[in-house]
Structures are given as structure tokens and as C-alpha cells.
Write an enzyme that holds these catalytic residues in place. Structure first.
Site, PDB file in Angstrom:
ATOM      1  N   ASP A   1       0.830  -1.197   0.000  1.00  0.00           N
ATOM      2  CA  ASP A   1       0.000   0.000   0.000  1.00  0.00           C
ATOM      3  C   ASP A   1       0.869   1.253   0.000  1.00  0.00           C
ATOM      4  OD1 ASP A   1       0.839   0.137   2.762  1.00  0.00           O
ATOM      5  OD2 ASP A   1      -0.785  -1.252   3.242  1.00  0.00           O
TER       6      ASP A   1
ATOM      7  N   ASP B   1       0.907   4.376 -19.850  1.00  0.00           N
ATOM      8  CA  ASP B   1       0.731   2.981 -20.239  1.00  0.00           C
ATOM      9  C   ASP B   1       0.272   2.889 -21.698  1.00  0.00           C
ATOM     10  OD1 ASP B   1       0.529   0.128 -19.310  1.00  0.00           O
ATOM     11  OD2 ASP B   1      -1.567   0.413 -19.881  1.00  0.00           O
TER      12      ASP B   1
ATOM     13  N   GLU C   1       5.176   4.348 -22.718  1.00  0.00           N
ATOM     14  CA  GLU C   1       5.460   2.944 -23.021  1.00  0.00           C
ATOM     15  C   GLU C   1       4.975   2.646 -24.430  1.00  0.00           C
ATOM     16  OE1 GLU C   1       4.175  -1.524 -21.467  1.00  0.00           O
ATOM     17  OE2 GLU C   1       2.734   0.111 -21.524  1.00  0.00           O
TER      18      GLU C   1
END
Length: 551
Positions: A43, A214, A283
Site C-alpha cells: 500500500d 501505459d 510505453e
């Protein structure tokens, strides 16, 4: 040794706006880094607890994989709320505390923005699928079936099967390049673009230092929905998807990497440039044109600051000839592109195992990464020399691995929990049962054990990162005179102040290298580097670094 918060968190380190150029970025997969509450899942508070350790590595920034609200079908890469923290990882207050303390340690914070798709539980998708007339009806990629009811074209999903899913509400198919629960957003819709830029602005206003973006080349699709052509067997590779996946049978000319993407990237860069010292790392997921796309997306000053492709994330070993080939292609297609190199990440087998490296070779590859032109990403545990974990089928969590088992075991082997304390239960990651089992082979390389050995892999990585920062030519200089001779790769890094000569024997046998003429001094001896003049013989996994001032 458990390095915790040992610096004054009120101090904010002053760094140049282009800190990212040549910077070293440490990737954190939050589920597996440090659990603070005993539920077996890492976390945000756990990350905060370990910031002292991360800062001690000497890295410039951290990249945190998604922690947004999500049903976790793809472990956070299926976002249901871009503006909030999933309770699994903590609260927005926890993130703000992490951000403040990271800045106090002199660390930049980059977050992982997943803009190409959302979860099917995102409110945007719930509205879009409700009808063909609502305000968000075109925020996702919808298409009518062919007359026979089959999908609109032959596009395939990376996770297997058709990239189209039938929806009984709209009586249409929606596009999903990944899981069926990850519908693709329609970037041809101006309102959708504006909404996503508002998401980026929200996090920039909060104080993040940039984004890892991403699947940046998946944003746009071909509006004509043309079929992708087939790909000959000799052109297929497993850099994006395993060879058992039919995704490799296509040349994905129309399902991604569309020219319209450039204009959106320029909009995103323009927004980012309104804030000081921020950076975008894209990416690029393309097995055939990754370097070309990297160049397109980073050329000039109006697009992404940097991108990484998958050339060094492949199973193919990093030989001298392959490295030369990659940099020749990069120079040919995009000489001014700024790459960011990674050997490992959360999606591929750890490179120590993928390339079958000895400890000596792992050390050499770490130095090589710090010498290559471009920025660098290190994946959590890479600095320990961790091998890939062996995860039994019954323990698998990754839907990708479950689908293609046993020929492809998925991504869980690189996602097992970080090992902090060799003798502790669950290696110090959690007091509860971890979401993936801790690897016993990795536990032998736990942080506390390596901290005690000044010659350990951990200290080697610290020295390699320090070497990079100590030489401006290695950080941001040009890369020239790259030569491959047998198993030896040589090149020179240079800027206005200095030159650094680099020679690496990436083979298994001793090899001779011709040393440059002139007055040079050996550097990197503390890393195992050797020096000499005339003809020098480098053993397997050996390297030579020498520097001289320009004047």
C-alpha cells in the site's frame, strides 16, 4: 539494515527542469512493495515507510504503478475512478503524505496513467453503454456487427481472442485491446480527450512530477476499422505477447499506432509544460516498429520527454551485436529521440532469469545500463539481483498466465513481494498472508542480508548509479563511436566537459579490445572495472571504463 525515513522531509531538493534526461527511475509495483496494515497487499503507507531505502539507492525518481480505484481484474490497470485512491492502497491523504515525504528525500514522483482504456465499471462506460444517444455514447469504441453478426474486423486482444466484445444494451461490439473488462476509449472524440487532460491536470495540480503513460501507442484506432494484415512467421517475436498467443500472427497496422496520436501527445505535453520540471514517459508496445514509434513520439520539444520500447525487455539476450543493431536502428529512424531503457518491469520475466545471467553478468549489465545514452528504469528488486519467482498454478493471480498456462506462466513471477528481511515471516513484506507467495529463492537476497555485505549486489547498484551521476557525459552526453567486435561492445559518451570510453564483453569467453589512444584515467574500478592501454583482454562479463576531460 532497514533504511527508513532518515532525512529532513521538510527539505525540497532543487533539481534542474530536465532532471529526467539521463535520470534513474525506480519502478514500484505497489501491491508487492510493502504492506503496512497486515492485509497481505502492499500500500501507499508501505511505500512511504521505505522511501529512505529508495533514496539511499541514489535514484532520481520513483514510478508507482496504478493505485487508482479499480475492480482489480488487471490489478489496477483497469481504472474505475481516475481521481481517487483504491481503498486497498489507502487514501488520498496517504498519497499526499507519500508525495511530500518523497520530495523531502529529493525524489521525484511519477504516477502510471492508463489512458487507453478504463474498467467496464467506470461511470463513463456505464453511461456510454446505456444508449447510442447519450452524452458519452462515443467516448468508447463502438461498432456494428457484420451482417452475419460477427465482430466488425479481425483485430485481436493481447489477452487472447477477439478484441471485440458484444454488448446486449447497445446491440453493438466494443473494442478491448486487453481484457473484455477493459473497454478502449475513443480518442477520436474531442470531449473524451478533454476529460483525460483534465485527469492529468488534477494530478499535476496535486504535485506529481510526471507520468508513466501505459500503452501510449494504443490511444487511437483506425476509424475505418480496416483488418490488420497477417504477419509472416519470420517476423513474429514475443516482445509484446508470448508466441503461443495468436496476437503475434498479425501486423497491427490499424488497431494501434495511428498518426492522429501525435496531436494528442502534443496537447498532453503542452499541458505538462505549464508546470515546472514535469516529465512524460511513454510505453511503446509494438513488436515491429517500437523504435520508430519511440522516435516519432519524442522528437522535438512538443511531444513526450522520453519513451521506452521493448527491445531490451525481450527474451533475446543483450549481446554486443544486438545492442549495436538497436542503437543503429534508433539512430537511423530517430537520431534525436530520447530513450528510456529497462531490462525488467512488472510485465516481463526478470532479466536475471530471462537472460540466464550469472551474478557477474548481472553486475556488468547494471553498469552497462548506467552507461547507455538515455534514461533508465530499475524495477523493484532488480538492485538485489532477484531471479524470477516460480509461482505454482494454484497460486496464480494473473489472468494472462491462467489463460496461456503452462506454455506461458504469466506475469506473477516478477510480481511476487519484495524481500526485506531474510529471516522474517514473509520476508518482512507483510504480517499477513501475501497476495502472492514470497519466493524462497528471492528471500536469500533480502535487503537486510545484502546491506551487511559491502560487496553485495545492492551496494554494486548504488555504486553504478553514483557513477552515472558523477559523470555528466553518462547522464546526458552524446553516444558516439559505437563498435561491435565479436562479443565486445565499445562506445564513447561525451559532452562539452568530458569523454567516457566504455567497453563491455557481453560474451562467455575472453575477448580482446583495442584501447583508445591518449591520456585517459580508469574509472569504475570500485564496480569491478579494469583498465589498460594498447590491446586489453576482457574476461567474460568484464568491462572497462575510462574518462578524460575535454579542453
Amino acid at each position: 539494515m532497514n533504511v527508513q525515513n532518515t532525512v529532513d522531509t521538510t527539505k525540497v531538493t532543487q533539481t534542474p527542469p530536465d532532471w529526467w534526461r539521463g535520470g534513474v527511475i525506480y519502478q514500484i509495483y505497489p501491491r508487492s512493495f510493502q504492506d503496512s496494515n497486515g492485509d497481505g497487499i502492499g500500500d501507499l503507507k508501505g511505500i512511504t515507510q521505505r522511501l529512505g531505502y529508495i533514496a539511499s539507492l541514489g535514484v532520481d525518481a520513483i514510478w508507482i504503478s496504478p493505485f487508482f480505484k479499480s475492480p482489480m481484474k488487471d490489478f489496477g490497470y483497469d481504472v474505475s475512478d481516475y481521481r481517487d485512491v483504491d481503498p486497498m492502497f489507502g487514501t488520498m491523504s496517504d498519497f499526499k503524505d507519500l508525495l511530500d515525504q518523497a520530495h523531502g528525500h529529493g525524489l521525484k514522483v511519477m504516477i502510471d496513467l492508463v489512458l487507453s482504456h478504463t474498467s467496464d465499471q467506470h461511470p463513463w462506460f456505464s453511461e456510454s453503454r446505456a444508449s447510442r444517444e447519450n452524452a458519452k455514447s462515443d467516448w468508447y469504441v463502438w461498432a456494428d456487427p457484420k451482417p452475419d453478426g460477427t465482430p466488425p474486423n479481425n483485430w485481436l486482444s493481447i489477452f487472447g481472442g477477439s478484441a471485440w466484445q458484444w454488448d446486449s444494451r447497445r446491440l453493438q461490439y466494443y473494442l478491448h485491446n486487453f481484457l473484455t473488462s477493459q473497454p478502449d476509449l475513443n480518442f477520436h472524440c474531442p470531449d473524451l480527450q478533454d476529460a483525460l487532460l483534465d485527469v492529468a491536470r488534477f494530478w499535476l495540480d496535486l504535485g506529481v512530477d510526471g507520468f508513466r503513460l501505459d500503452t501510449i501507442n494504443f490511444y487511437f484506432h483506425d476509424q475505418q476499422l480496416r483488418d490488420n494484415p497477417g504477419l509472416p512467421m519470420d517476423q513474429r517475436n514475443a516482445s509484446i505477447a508470448p508466441m503461443v498467443n495468436p496476437y503475434n500472427h498479425q501486423d497491427h497496422l490499424f488497431s494501434k499506432s495511428q498518426p492522429e496520436n501525435i496531436a494528442f501527445l502534443e496537447r498532453l505535453r503542452a499541458l505538462t509544460d505549464q508546470y515546472d520540471g514535469r516529465a512524460c514517459l511513454g510505453e511503446v508496445g509494438d513488436a515491429q516498429r517500437g523504435l520508430e514509434i519511440m522516435g516519432e513520439y519524442t522528437t522535438g520539444e512538443k511531444r513526450m520527454h522520453m519513451c521506452y520500447a521493448f527491445e531490451f525487455l525481450e527474451k533475446r539476450a543483450l549481446t554486443a551485436s544486438y545492442a549495436k543493431q538497436v542503437f543503429d536502428q534508433l539512430q537511423d529512424k530517430a537520431g534525436d529521440a530520447w530513450p528510456c531503457w529497462a531490462f525488467s518491469n512488472h510485465d516481463v520475466q526478470r532479466h536475471a532469469s530471462r537472460w540466464g545471467l550469472s551474478d557477474a553478468a548481472i553486475r556488468q549489465h547494471a553498469v552497462l545500463m548506467m552507461c547507455l545514452r538515455g534514461s533508465a528504469c530499475l524495477y523493484q528488486g532488480e538492485e538485489l539481483g532477484l531471479p524470477e519467482a516460480d509461482v505454482a498454478f494454484e497460486d496464480l493471480q494473473d489472468p494472462y498466465g491462467i489463460e496461456f498456462w503452462p506454455e506461458f506462466k504469466g506475469r506473477d513471477g516478477c510480481r511476487t513481494p519484495m524481500v526485506w528481511a531474510a529471516q522474517d515471516e514473509h520476508s518482512g513484506f507483510s504480517k499477513g498472508r501475501p497476495w502472492l507467495p514470497v519466493s524462497s529463492s528471492q528471500a536469500e537476497r533480502a535487503v537486510d542480508r545484502l546491506e551487511q555485505d559491502p560487496k553485495s549486489m545492492l551496494h554494486h547498484y548504488r555504486l553504478a548509479i553514483a557513477l552515472r551521476h558523477a559523470h555528466s557525459a553518462l547522464m546526458s552526453g552524446a553516444q558516439v563511436q559505437m563498435v561491435q567486435s565479436g562479443s565486445v561492445l565499445t562506445f564513447v559518451r561525451e559532452d562539452q566537459a568530458e569523454q567516457v570510453f566504455c567497453a563491455f564483453n557481453l560474451g562467455a569467453d575472453p575477448a580482446e579490445v583495442v584501447m583508445p589512444e591518449g591520456q585517459w584515467r580508469v574509472i569504475g574500478e570500485e564496480l569491478g572495472g579494469v583498465g589498460g592501454s594498447g590491446n586489453l583482454t576482457l574476461g567474460a562479463a568484464q568491462f572497462c571504463l575510462m574518462a578524460r576531460e575535454k579542453g
